[in-house]
Every structure is written in C-alpha cells, then in structure tokens.
Design an enzyme around this catalytic site. Structure first.
Site, mmCIF file in Angstrom:
data_model
loop_
_atom_site.group_PDB
_atom_site.id
_atom_site.type_symbol
_atom_site.label_atom_id
_atom_site.label_comp_id
_atom_site.label_asym_id
_atom_site.label_seq_id
_atom_site.Cartn_x
_atom_site.Cartn_y
_atom_site.Cartn_z
ATOM 1 N N HIS A 307 44.518 39.860 36.065
ATOM 2 C CA HIS A 307 45.789 39.884 36.798
ATOM 3 C C HIS A 307 45.736 40.971 37.841
ATOM 4 C CE1 HIS A 307 50.067 39.983 37.647
ATOM 5 N NE2 HIS A 307 50.074 38.760 37.148
ATOM 6 N N ASP A 364 49.211 32.595 31.655
ATOM 7 C CA ASP A 364 48.784 31.195 31.663
ATOM 8 C C ASP A 364 47.800 30.853 30.551
ATOM 9 O OD1 ASP A 364 50.262 30.394 33.876
ATOM 10 O OD2 ASP A 364 48.816 31.310 35.233
HETATM 11 N N1 CMC Z 1 36.821 35.747 35.253
HETATM 12 C C1 CMC Z 1 35.715 36.454 35.632
HETATM 13 N N2 CMC Z 1 35.744 37.494 36.476
HETATM 14 C C2 CMC Z 1 36.939 37.853 36.980
HETATM 15 C C3 CMC Z 1 38.121 37.180 36.642
HETATM 16 C C4 CMC Z 1 38.036 36.097 35.738
HETATM 17 N N3 CMC Z 1 39.129 35.420 35.392
HETATM 18 N N4 CMC Z 1 39.154 37.752 37.290
HETATM 19 C C5 CMC Z 1 38.645 38.746 38.012
HETATM 20 N N5 CMC Z 1 37.305 38.811 37.829
HETATM 21 C C6 CMC Z 1 36.393 39.823 38.391
HETATM 22 C C7 CMC Z 1 36.088 39.553 39.856
HETATM 23 O O1 CMC Z 1 34.950 38.738 40.007
HETATM 24 C C8 CMC Z 1 35.898 40.955 40.381
HETATM 25 O O2 CMC Z 1 34.630 41.393 39.964
HETATM 26 P P1 CMC Z 1 33.808 42.468 40.884
HETATM 27 O O3 CMC Z 1 34.646 43.702 40.911
HETATM 28 O O4 CMC Z 1 32.502 42.628 40.196
HETATM 29 O O5 CMC Z 1 33.674 41.814 42.240
HETATM 30 C C9 CMC Z 1 36.917 41.788 39.592
HETATM 31 O O6 CMC Z 1 37.089 41.068 38.339
HETATM 32 C C10 CMC Z 1 38.273 41.915 40.282
HETATM 33 O O7 CMC Z 1 38.692 40.600 40.650
HETATM 34 P P2 CMC Z 1 39.605 40.281 41.899
HETATM 35 O O8 CMC Z 1 39.537 38.835 42.203
HETATM 36 O O9 CMC Z 1 39.308 41.257 42.996
HETATM 37 O O10 CMC Z 1 41.005 40.693 41.291
HETATM 38 P P3 CMC Z 1 42.378 40.289 41.885
HETATM 39 O O11 CMC Z 1 43.350 41.280 41.423
HETATM 40 O O12 CMC Z 1 42.246 40.065 43.351
HETATM 41 O O13 CMC Z 1 42.630 38.846 41.234
HETATM 42 C C11 CMC Z 1 43.297 37.111 39.788
HETATM 43 C C12 CMC Z 1 43.504 38.582 40.193
HETATM 44 C C13 CMC Z 1 44.432 36.705 38.852
HETATM 45 C C14 CMC Z 1 43.376 36.215 41.028
HETATM 46 C C15 CMC Z 1 41.924 36.976 39.103
HETATM 47 O O14 CMC Z 1 41.862 37.794 37.968
HETATM 48 C C16 CMC Z 1 41.614 35.520 38.724
HETATM 49 O O15 CMC Z 1 41.111 34.765 39.549
HETATM 50 N N6 CMC Z 1 41.924 35.094 37.436
HETATM 51 C C17 CMC Z 1 41.735 33.737 37.039
HETATM 52 C C18 CMC Z 1 42.917 32.895 37.535
HETATM 53 C C19 CMC Z 1 44.181 33.159 36.766
HETATM 54 O O16 CMC Z 1 44.190 33.199 35.537
HETATM 55 N N7 CMC Z 1 45.298 33.280 37.515
HETATM 56 C C20 CMC Z 1 46.626 33.447 36.920
HETATM 57 C C21 CMC Z 1 47.208 34.798 37.198
HETATM 58 S S1 CMC Z 1 48.653 35.125 36.166
HETATM 59 C C22 CMC Z 1 49.824 33.962 36.667
HETATM 60 C C23 CMC Z 1 50.383 34.280 37.989
HETATM 61 O O17 CMC Z 1 51.204 35.183 38.099
HETATM 62 O O18 CMC Z 1 50.001 33.584 38.947
#
Ligand code: CMC
Length: 428
Positions: A307, A364
C-alpha cells in the site's frame, strides 16, 4: 510565531511556512516557492505531496490508524451502518435520529432510475466489463438531470444530486448484473434497508420470495463502511481534480469509477481472486509464487499486497479477515482459495523482500473471498468497491467545491527537444 522551513539554493535562502494539521502532521507550504525562486518541486506519483487540507479522513500508515471525521474505523465497522457513515462523511457529524430517518427516507424515494437506462444496458455486449458500463451510466445520468450540470448551485440543490447518486447506484449496479446474465431486472423495494435492497435487486428472482442471511447483510455493511473513504487516493484525487474544473458531479464520479478500475487500485480485488484461482489451477508451491512476485522481470506482483500509505498493516484488512471467517463459518463454506490466501500471506509475511519493503495484505486481499462466498461474480468485485467509495468521493468533492479550491494544474520538468525548426516532409 508560526514555524518556517528554509530552502537553500545556490546563494539564496527561501523561507516557507510550515503548516500543521489537527493530528500534528506538518507540511511545508511550497506555494510561494516559485514566486520567490523560480523553482518548482518534483514528486512523481505524488508520493510525498499533500494536494489539499481535508477534515474528512485521517490515516496514519505507520500506526495503522484510519478514522472518518475522527471516529476509528473499528468502531464504525462494529457499530454503524453504511448510510450512517455516508451521512457522517457528507455532513461532518453522526446524524440525530430525526436527521438519519430523513436521510434514509429521501434516499429510498430516489432509488428508481429512468426506464431508458435499460436501453443503454441492452446495447452493451454481454461480456463487457461492469466497471466500464457503470462509469458510462453514471455520466449519462447528467443527461436526465440537466439542471444538475452547474456544480455551483445552492447546497440544497447539490444535495439533491448527492441523494440521487447514493440512491441510484445500487439499482444500476444490480441491473448491470441482471442484464449480463439475461435475467429481468428487479425494481427497488422501499420495505428493505439500503443494503438488503441492493442484495435483493442483485440476487432476488421475480419468481420467488427473497430471503437473506443477516450475516451476509452485516458483512456487506462492514465492507461498504471500510471502503467508504480513504483520503487522497488515486480515484478520490481524480474526482477532486475533475471537479476542480467545475465539471458536473456525475462526470466527476464517473471519472472516479474509471480511476478505481485499475488493478493497482480498486481493480486489485478482482485481480486477487484471479491470482488465487491461477495459483490453484497452475499448481506449484506457494513459495514459487512468492518468488515470482519478487522477480521484477516476471511482471507479476502479489495482488492485495502493499500500500502506498500503510507500511505496517492495513486496519481494514484485519476487520475484513475476521468478517470473512464469520461469513464462511456461518454459511458453512469451505473455500480452498481461502487456504491458499492464508498460506500466501504467511509465506510473504516472513519473506525478507516483503519485510524490507513493508508490504502487508491490504483491504483487497480478503474482500474477494467474502464477495465470492456471498455469490458475487468476480467481475463485480470492483463495482462493489465503487458502491462503498461513493460517499467518500462525494464528501471530498463537496469539500473541494465549498473550499473554492483552484483548478488542479500540476507543473512539469520538460525533458523533450529544445526549440527546432520545422522541416518540410520531402526534406526529412
Ligand atoms: N508484490 C511484489 N512487489 C511489490 C508489491 C507487490 N504487491 N507492491 C510493491 N512491490 C515492490 C515494488 O516492486 C517496489 O520494489 P523496489 O523498491 O525493489 O522497486 C517496492 O515494493 C515499492 O513499490 P511501489 O510500486 O513503488 O509502491 P507504491 O507505493 O507506488 O505502490 C501499490 C503501492 C498498492 C500500487 C503496490 O503495492 C501494488 O501494486 N500492490 C498490488 C496491487 C494492490 O493490491 N492494490 C490495492 C491497493 S489497496 C486498495 C486501494 O486503496 O486501492
């Protein structure tokens, strides 16, 4: 004496005010920076940028705190109803008994939708995604209420649109589903409360009496409450952004629905269930899926994990996990996907990759298990998220409008060609 922060650049110091919220969060107000120095700030994805003041929702991602108008989410999920929470978000306080009765009554008086909506639904191919249908239908509502197009009307006039939206969304969502399976739609029944009415229109049949297990109604109330607002997330920021151009409220909500659709936001609930199904069908150890999620080249992420704001735990996920246990036990459902979800969670939570990046199950991760147990098809999951998020979107839009916020218009750092002269096509 208010606090100041100083930015030093080259030989100059620029003083900027520091503002503090009611929960003692501080922020540097950089709005005068460009005027003073010519500099802008850059924060791709707005990871550390506040876009507004807001008095609606407070969350602390480190401590796992979520509060609507000051009330902890745990108390609201336990004791309140979705419509009471909607009122709280929209008007700032819990309603008196009289105000609540009036609010719920006016919603039940507006649940019917124009019969022409059926023609729209008939025109969609049966396999079209319900989020696309919902987004267009909500925007289309503006055509039926042309007087609602101006968002600067009196608060009483705006509230009519708000009531219409809250009242009609469950009807439209159920009709999208009924049409998708070729069944006749059901009309709302005012004898039911909001959630039961929705479940009736969604699952009921014209041929038989509708009965619903109270545990299902309770779980739905909780799910809708947990999704009702989440401060400046992608879809809410979209609603505020579109609204800042003074577009009609229906268009803003339609835009919010589109933003929610993506698998990195609300679409994750559908993606989680599809992932669990793939794991079940694809076989292989749970650890091999965890490894795949860690491999950046695989393009696979653990859906329902991570998140932007919660870096310890998502308080909504805790409540949902418990609710999913209650529903499955009460309905006596043994779902192998739940076992996979539990194993996956356990494996990821002790893996260094997930620990270092503070990736925890989010709202989720378990919601789809409950939706599936209740009988909702997977493609409807994100629509259910939209149903819950609606009051939050509207409350945030109202706040933005009443605060008379300026049009949203970020800046950029240009990285394209510098000026060059046009070359006619025969000389290229
Ligand atoms: N599985 C594997 N790696 C992950 C995941 C995941 N679900 N989420 C983040 N990472 C890694 C990402 O690859 C990155 O690694 P590195 O630092 O080595 O490059 C690091 O963790 C940070 O990720 P980010 O994408 O920069 O983090 P963010 O804050 O921009 O993204 C997120 C948050 C929710 C988009 C992301 O965690 C994600 O894609 N999760 C899966 C989708 C999901 O479950 N979304 C629902 C969110 S909750 C409901 C809502 O409010 O929408």
């Amino acid at each position: 004496m208010s606090e100041k922060a100083t930015i030093q650049f080259k030989d100059n110091n620029y003083e900027l005010p520091v503002v503090t919220g009611t929960e003692n969060e501080s922020a540097i107000d950089i709005s005068s920076l460009r005027g003073q120095s010519g500099l802008i700030t850059l924060d791709i994805g707005y990871k550390n940028t506040g876009s507004t003041y807001s008095a609606i929702t407070y969350l602390d991602g480190e401590k796992g705190i979520l509060q609507y108008r000051g009330y902890p989410i745990e108390q609201l999920a336990e004791k309140s109803t979705f419509l009471e929470v909607a009122y709280l978000l929209l008007f700032g306080d819990l309603p008196s008994k009289e105000a609540y009765d009036q609010f719920t009554e006016s919603i039940s008086r507006h649940t019917l939708v124009h019969e022409s909506i059926k023609k729209f639904l008939d025109a969609y191919p049966t396999n079209s995604h319900p989020m696309g249908q919902l987004s267009s239908l909500i925007c289309s509502l503006s055509a039926f209420y042309p007087e609602s197009l101006d968002p600067n009307r009196s608060p009483e006039e705006v509230d009519k649109t708000v009531i219409r939206l809250l009242a009609k969304l469950p009807t439209m969502v159920s009709w999208i589903y009924k049409k998708s399976i070729g069944h006749p739609v059901l009309y709302p029944q005012n004898k039911y409360d909001y959630v039961t009415n929705f479940l009736y229109m969604f699952f009921g049949q014209r041929t038989e009496e509708y009965e619903v297990d109270p545990v299902v109604v309770d779980a739905m109330e909780k799910l809708l409450i947990l999704h009702a607002d989440h401060e400046q997330n992608c879809s809410t920021s979209t609603v505020r952004f579109v609204g800042s151009s003074h577009a009609p409220l229906y268009a803003c909500i339609s835009a919010g629905i589109s933003a929610l659709w993506g698998p990195r936001h609300g679409g994750a609930n559908q993606a989680v269930l599809e992932m669990l199904q793939n794991i079940r069908q694809g076989g292989g150890s749970i650890q091999s899926w965890v490894e795949k999620a860690k491999d950046k080249d695989s393009g696979f992420r653990l859906m329902g994990f991570g998140h932007r704001v919660y870096k310890n735990f998502d308080p909504r996920a805790r409540i949902i996990k418990k609710a999913s246990d209650d529903v499955l036990n009460k309905l006596n459902i043994k779902d192998p996907l739940l076992d996979i979800a539990r194993e996956l969670e356990e494996a990821a939570l002790k893996d260094d990759y997930f620990i270092e990046r503070k990736l925890y199950p989010n709202v989720d991760f378990y919601s789809g298990i409950i939706y599936k147990a209740i009988g909702f098809p997977v493609e409807m999951f994100t629509v259910l998220f939209a149903l819950g998020r609606l009051p939050g979107w509207i409350a945030q839009w109202k706040e933005m409008m009443y605060d008379k916020q300026p049009i949203g218009r970020p800046r950029q750092v240009y990285t394209g060609h510098v000026k060059r002269d046009y070359v006619s096509i025969e000389n290229r």
